[in-house]
Design an enzyme around this catalytic site. Structure first.
Site, short mmCIF file in Angstrom:
data_model
loop_
_atom_site.label_atom_id
_atom_site.label_comp_id
_atom_site.label_asym_id
_atom_site.label_seq_id
_atom_site.Cartn_x
_atom_site.Cartn_y
_atom_site.Cartn_z
N LYS A 1 -0.06 -7.90 10.11
CA LYS A 1 -0.89 -9.00 9.72
C LYS A 1 0.00 -10.24 9.17
O LYS A 1 -0.10 -11.41 9.61
CB LYS A 1 -1.97 -8.56 8.72
CG LYS A 1 -2.99 -9.82 8.40
CD LYS A 1 -3.86 -9.34 7.37
CE LYS A 1 -3.42 -8.73 6.17
NZ LYS A 1 -3.58 -9.40 4.85
N ARG B 1 -12.64 -11.06 0.29
CA ARG B 1 -12.51 -9.59 0.00
C ARG B 1 -14.05 -8.72 0.04
O ARG B 1 -14.04 -7.52 0.24
CB ARG B 1 -11.69 -8.99 -1.00
CG ARG B 1 -10.62 -8.19 -0.78
CD ARG B 1 -9.71 -7.84 -1.72
NE ARG B 1 -8.31 -8.36 -1.70
CZ ARG B 1 -7.35 -7.91 -1.04
NH1 ARG B 1 -7.51 -6.88 -0.35
NH2 ARG B 1 -6.25 -8.44 -0.82
N ARG C 1 7.92 6.42 8.37
CA ARG C 1 8.98 5.66 7.66
C ARG C 1 9.81 6.55 6.92
O ARG C 1 9.38 7.57 6.05
CB ARG C 1 8.45 4.51 6.79
CG ARG C 1 7.67 3.42 7.51
CD ARG C 1 7.16 2.44 6.22
NE ARG C 1 6.28 1.64 7.06
CZ ARG C 1 5.30 0.79 6.44
NH1 ARG C 1 4.98 1.06 5.09
NH2 ARG C 1 4.69 -0.02 7.08
N ARG D 1 8.67 7.78 1.32
CA ARG D 1 8.21 7.30 -0.18
C ARG D 1 6.77 7.90 -0.36
O ARG D 1 6.24 8.13 0.50
CB ARG D 1 8.14 5.53 -0.18
CG ARG D 1 9.53 4.89 -0.33
CD ARG D 1 9.33 3.46 -0.31
NE ARG D 1 8.28 3.14 0.71
CZ ARG D 1 7.72 1.75 0.63
NH1 ARG D 1 8.47 0.93 0.10
NH2 ARG D 1 6.89 1.61 1.50
N ARG E 1 -5.42 4.84 1.78
CA ARG E 1 -5.65 3.42 1.91
C ARG E 1 -6.33 3.07 3.18
O ARG E 1 -7.00 1.70 2.94
CB ARG E 1 -4.12 2.96 2.05
CG ARG E 1 -3.45 2.53 0.68
CD ARG E 1 -1.81 2.68 0.72
NE ARG E 1 -1.16 1.87 1.44
CZ ARG E 1 0.11 1.87 2.18
NH1 ARG E 1 0.67 2.76 1.76
NH2 ARG E 1 0.50 1.05 2.98
#
Ligand SMILES: [Zn+2]
Length: 216
Positions: free
Chosen positions: A13, A88, A127, A160, A171
């Protein structure tokens, strides 16, 4: 152009927002950036925002809305804007409508960058980061020459904590739960433009322009 951009974490985004901002020469108004700036300047608003950010809490609607009203008064918003990270919540969306209606303007479109949850999981959970120099890799799209070893410095690569499948899933769930009511809200007005965030950056951007009726 008066636009909102929405999309889950990892959907690219931010990259699209920069391209849109340049193309239409409108400011990219990110409430996250505005909060950070207020905190840095230690303005009265910044002092109250800091309390929430430090505790990892969402900044309440009334403060957020005030920040947006102030930002809209700047001259650079005269020809439009691209909101990012706002609204939001439904109360924020309702407040935005009334702010805009007081200015006799309306939103032109809500750009929704869509990527399947599974793809996002693959993107984020793949990742890897170098323990020594922090260089970023991906197990599928940006592999190191030797598995688990940094090309640049030979350091060990690791995942991570934020990028583990469990954290990412969580999330995404938070994002989807939060966003669903907003998408329904704007869908009733037929201003949502869904664009596919899976492809190349430029292809997604072409979709954005086409969805806004820009001839290319
Ligand atoms: Zn390294």
């Amino acid at each position: 152009m008066r636009l909102l951009i929405m999309g889950p974490p990892g959907a690219g985004k931010g990259t699209q927002a920069v391209l849109i901002q340049k193309h239409f020469d409108i400011p990219h108004v990110s409430t996250g950036d505005l909060f950070r700036e207020a905190v840095k300047n230690n303005s009265p608003l910044g002092v109250s925002v800091r309390k929430y950010i430090e505790h990892g809490e969402l900044v309440p609607d009334d403060i957020t809305i005030q920040v947006v009203i102030d930002r809209l008064k700047h001259d650079d918003c005269k020809n439009g804007f691209l909101f990012d990270g706002f609204p939001r919540t439904i109360p924020q969306a309702v407040a935005l409508d009334s702010i805009l209606s007081n200015l006799n303007i309306t939103l032109d479109a809500v750009i929704n960058v869509v990527v399947s949850n599974q793809k996002l999981m693959e993107r984020i959970a793949g990742r890897r980061v170098c323990k020594v120099c922090n260089a970023g890799y991906h197990v599928v799209t940006n592999k190191p020459k030797v598995e688990g070893v940094c090309d640049k410095c030979g350091g060990e690569l690791y995942q991570r904590k934020d990028d583990t499948a469990e954290t990412v899933q969580n999330r995404l769930k938070v994002y989807n739960d939060q966003t669903k009511p907003l998408l329904d809200y704007y869908d009733k007005r037929n201003i949502i433009k869904n664009v596919n965030g899976l492809g190349e950056i430029q292809d997604t951007f072409k979709e954005v322009l086409a969805s806004l009726g820009v001839k290319q």
